[in-house]
Design a protein around this motif. Structure first.
Motif, PDB file in Angstrom:
ATOM      1  N   HIS A   1       6.613  10.399   2.498  1.00 35.42           N
ATOM      2  CA  HIS A   1       6.566  10.188   1.030  1.00 35.42           C
ATOM      3  C   HIS A   1       7.032   8.785   0.595  1.00 35.42           C
ATOM      4  CE1 HIS A   1      10.713  11.356   1.743  1.00 35.42           C
ATOM      5  NE2 HIS A   1      10.408  12.635   1.840  1.00 35.42           N
ATOM      6  N   PRO A   2       6.184   7.772   0.789  1.00 36.40           N
ATOM      7  CA  PRO A   2       6.604   6.393   0.502  1.00 36.40           C
ATOM      8  C   PRO A   2       7.107   6.176  -0.919  1.00 36.40           C
ATOM      9  CG  PRO A   2       4.440   6.433   1.561  1.00 36.40           C
ATOM     10  CD  PRO A   2       4.815   7.857   1.310  1.00 36.40           C
ATOM     11  N   TYR A   3       6.589   6.919  -1.890  1.00 36.80           N
ATOM     12  CA  TYR A   3       7.002   6.676  -3.271  1.00 36.80           C
ATOM     13  C   TYR A   3       8.475   6.972  -3.476  1.00 36.80           C
ATOM     14  CZ  TYR A   3       7.798  11.379  -5.135  1.00 36.80           C
ATOM     15  OH  TYR A   3       8.338  12.617  -5.408  1.00 36.80           O
ATOM     16  N   GLN A   4       9.025   7.888  -2.681  1.00 33.01           N
ATOM     17  CA  GLN A   4      10.424   8.272  -2.869  1.00 33.01           C
ATOM     18  C   GLN A   4      11.397   7.181  -2.456  1.00 33.01           C
ATOM     19  OE1 GLN A   4      11.847  12.066  -1.555  1.00 33.01           O
ATOM     20  NE2 GLN A   4      10.077  13.171  -2.320  1.00 33.01           N
ATOM     21  N   VAL A   5      10.938   6.222  -1.681  1.00 29.53           N
ATOM     22  CA  VAL A   5      11.826   5.127  -1.282  1.00 29.53           C
ATOM     23  C   VAL A   5      12.231   4.314  -2.505  1.00 29.53           C
ATOM     24  CG1 VAL A   5      12.107   3.144   0.255  1.00 29.53           C
ATOM     25  CG2 VAL A   5      10.712   5.080   0.972  1.00 29.53           C
ATOM     26  N   GLY A   6      11.379   4.307  -3.532  1.00 33.48           N
ATOM     27  CA  GLY A   6      11.731   3.674  -4.798  1.00 33.48           C
ATOM     28  C   GLY A   6      11.567   2.170  -4.837  1.00 33.48           C
ATOM     29  N   LEU A   7      10.688   1.616  -4.006  1.00 32.71           N
ATOM     30  CA  LEU A   7      10.489   0.173  -3.953  1.00 32.71           C
ATOM     31  C   LEU A   7       9.226  -0.235  -4.703  1.00 32.71           C
ATOM     32  CD1 LEU A   7      11.277  -0.515  -0.184  1.00 32.71           C
ATOM     33  CD2 LEU A   7      12.794  -0.841  -2.141  1.00 32.71           C
ATOM     34  N   GLU A   8       9.232  -1.446  -5.222  1.00 31.68           N
ATOM     35  CA  GLU A   8       8.012  -2.027  -5.769  1.00 31.68           C
ATOM     36  C   GLU A   8       7.020  -2.251  -4.629  1.00 31.68           C
ATOM     37  OE1 GLU A   8       7.369  -2.480  -8.940  1.00 31.68           O
ATOM     38  OE2 GLU A   8       9.357  -1.805  -9.594  1.00 31.68           O
ATOM     39  N   ASP A   9       5.747  -2.413  -4.992  1.00 32.84           N
ATOM     40  CA  ASP A   9       4.705  -2.482  -3.966  1.00 32.84           C
ATOM     41  C   ASP A   9       4.963  -3.567  -2.926  1.00 32.84           C
ATOM     42  OD1 ASP A   9       3.484  -0.416  -5.223  1.00 32.84           O
ATOM     43  OD2 ASP A   9       1.740  -1.540  -5.939  1.00 32.84           O
ATOM     44  N   GLY A  10       5.372  -4.746  -3.372  1.00 30.95           N
ATOM     45  CA  GLY A  10       5.590  -5.841  -2.438  1.00 30.95           C
ATOM     46  C   GLY A  10       6.709  -5.545  -1.447  1.00 30.95           C
ATOM     47  N   ALA A  11       7.813  -4.998  -1.942  1.00 34.30           N
ATOM     48  CA  ALA A  11       8.944  -4.670  -1.076  1.00 34.30           C
ATOM     49  C   ALA A  11       8.584  -3.534  -0.123  1.00 34.30           C
ATOM     50  CB  ALA A  11      10.160  -4.292  -1.917  1.00 34.30           C
TER      51      ALA A  11
ATOM     52  N   TYR B   1       0.177  13.360  -0.464  1.00 28.90           N
ATOM     53  CA  TYR B   1       1.429  14.053  -0.787  1.00 28.90           C
ATOM     54  C   TYR B   1       1.293  14.580  -2.209  1.00 28.90           C
ATOM     55  CZ  TYR B   1       6.544  14.704  -1.049  1.00 28.90           C
ATOM     56  OH  TYR B   1       7.814  15.225  -1.169  1.00 28.90           O
ATOM     57  N   PRO B   2       1.772  15.781  -2.495  1.00 29.27           N
ATOM     58  CA  PRO B   2       1.501  16.382  -3.804  1.00 29.27           C
ATOM     59  C   PRO B   2       1.935  15.545  -5.002  1.00 29.27           C
ATOM     60  CG  PRO B   2       2.395  18.012  -2.299  1.00 29.27           C
ATOM     61  CD  PRO B   2       2.498  16.695  -1.603  1.00 29.27           C
ATOM     62  N   ARG B   3       2.972  14.750  -4.856  1.00 30.75           N
ATOM     63  CA  ARG B   3       3.493  14.009  -6.007  1.00 30.75           C
ATOM     64  C   ARG B   3       3.048  12.555  -6.039  1.00 30.75           C
ATOM     65  NH1 ARG B   3       9.252  17.159  -5.625  1.00 30.75           N
ATOM     66  NH2 ARG B   3       8.628  18.944  -6.894  1.00 30.75           N
ATOM     67  N   HIS B   4       2.163  12.169  -5.136  1.00 29.52           N
ATOM     68  CA  HIS B   4       1.584  10.832  -5.201  1.00 29.52           C
ATOM     69  C   HIS B   4       0.490  10.796  -6.266  1.00 29.52           C
ATOM     70  CE1 HIS B   4       2.676   9.674  -0.763  1.00 29.52           C
ATOM     71  NE2 HIS B   4       3.713   9.655  -1.572  1.00 29.52           N
ATOM     72  N   SER B   5       0.475   9.743  -7.070  1.00 29.62           N
ATOM     73  CA  SER B   5      -0.635   9.539  -7.999  1.00 29.62           C
ATOM     74  C   SER B   5      -1.840   9.013  -7.220  1.00 29.62           C
ATOM     75  CB  SER B   5      -0.237   8.528  -9.075  1.00 29.62           C
ATOM     76  OG  SER B   5      -0.082   7.238  -8.500  1.00 29.62           O
ATOM     77  N   GLU B   6      -2.997   9.005  -7.862  1.00 30.08           N
ATOM     78  CA  GLU B   6      -4.188   8.461  -7.212  1.00 30.08           C
ATOM     79  C   GLU B   6      -3.979   6.991  -6.852  1.00 30.08           C
ATOM     80  OE1 GLU B   6      -7.806   9.078  -9.314  1.00 30.08           O
ATOM     81  OE2 GLU B   6      -7.563  11.253  -9.458  1.00 30.08           O
ATOM     82  N   ALA B   7      -3.335   6.250  -7.747  1.00 27.75           N
ATOM     83  CA  ALA B   7      -3.100   4.833  -7.489  1.00 27.75           C
ATOM     84  C   ALA B   7      -2.153   4.648  -6.306  1.00 27.75           C
ATOM     85  CB  ALA B   7      -2.533   4.152  -8.732  1.00 27.75           C
ATOM     86  N   GLN B   8      -1.124   5.470  -6.234  1.00 29.75           N
ATOM     87  CA  GLN B   8      -0.204   5.376  -5.105  1.00 29.75           C
ATOM     88  C   GLN B   8      -0.906   5.700  -3.791  1.00 29.75           C
ATOM     89  OE1 GLN B   8       2.710   8.116  -6.668  1.00 29.75           O
ATOM     90  NE2 GLN B   8       4.194   6.487  -7.064  1.00 29.75           N
ATOM     91  N   THR B   9      -1.688   6.774  -3.791  1.00 29.37           N
ATOM     92  CA  THR B   9      -2.416   7.144  -2.578  1.00 29.37           C
ATOM     93  C   THR B   9      -3.316   6.008  -2.126  1.00 29.37           C
ATOM     94  OG1 THR B   9      -2.363   9.501  -3.141  1.00 29.37           O
ATOM     95  CG2 THR B   9      -4.056   8.791  -1.586  1.00 29.37           C
TER      96      THR B   9
END
Length: 269
Positions: free
Chosen positions: A188-198, A218-226
């Motif tokens: 779940h990369p989004y949970q790390v809480g980093l901006e895209d570059g980091a 992952y269920p909580r990823h947005s389309e853009a995040q995926t």
């Protein structure tokens, strides 16, 4: 194959026993299931045995917390049953959880939420005592309305960070999985809480340690995040993985077992 590569059982903080989880996966139409309990290998043989009886492919898995960021988790897949380095790392992390549970009880008492360790252990029903067990005890007592509220108000705050348990660094997690003959992926990369570059920089570093996959679905990823995580997978030549992070409806009421059509050949060879 229709797969769910991120699930939890009573061997850590899930609701269902490993064999029950395998049965649920079979009914869901899943063909490849990975049991990835937090810092624990205890439920794997039960899950594999149940899978064989059901005609379900069950992968040995684990989810290891890394110290660089609170929600930086490394998933391990397909490692050997004989995994001394990984087993020792999990045992060390379990000792850290055992020490932390007393600090959590004291911390919650400070905050006016006096749950007892006995009731938390009764909810856990196993060797691993994790934060969701405390959240369930708080819901049961009526201090909060949901597990999510327990985390938002108490268990995911800056104040709580002072009692956090010791964790290995991400490189140690990846290398322990690889030493056991397994494959490592970022959860779940989004949970790390980093901006895209980091996050891009972090994924590049992890790939340098031997990371081979990233949990794009992952269920909580947005389309853009995926879409972004798929680009990272392509950039660093990582395999896209997917998982529900299923714990059971009592723990995560909004998360059901997933059934993604994934390329899992790299995990089955």
């Amino acid at each position: 194959m229709i797969s769910d590569l991120h699930t939890h059982s009573t061997a850590s903080d899930g609701q269902y026993a490993p064999a029950e989880l395998a049965e649920l996966a079979k009914r869901r139409g899943i063909r490849v299931l990975a049991l990835t309990d937090h810092d624990s290998l205890e439920g794997l043989e039960e899950a594999l045995e149940a899978g064989r009886a059901l005609g379900l492919t069950v992968l040995r898995g684990v989810e290891l917390g890394a110290r660089e960021y609170r929600n930086l988790h490394i998933l391990g897949y397909g490692f050997s049953a004989a995994a001394p380095v990984l087993g020792e790392l999990c045992a060390w992390m379990k000792r850290g959880r055992d020490e932390r549970k007393f600090r959590i009880v004291d911390y919650l008492r400070e905050k006016g939420v006096p749950v007892t360790l006995e009731e938390v252990e009764e909810i856990a029903g196993g060797d691993i005592i994790a934060r969701p067990h405390f959240a369930q005890a708080m819901v049961r007592r009526g201090y909060v309305r949901s597990n999510r509220e327990a985390f938002d108000r108490y268990l995911d705050t800056a104040d709580y960070a002072r009692i956090e348990r010791a964790k290995p660094d991400a490189r140690t997690c990846v290398e322990a999985i690889r030493a056991a003959g397994g494959r490592a992926a970022l959860a779940h990369p989004y949970q790390v809480g980093l901006e895209d570059g980091a996050l891009d920089t972090l994924v590049g570093e992890l790939a340098g340690y031997g990371l081979e996959g990233i949990e794009c679905f992952y269920p909580r990823h947005s389309e853009a995040q995926t879409a972004f995580y798929l680009r990272l997978a392509e950039k660093y030549r990582l395999h896209p993985t997917g998982g529900s992070d299923f714990h059971g409806e009592r723990v995560k009421p909004d998360i059901a077992l997933a059934a993604w059509d994934l390329d899992v050949d790299w995990l089955l060879d």
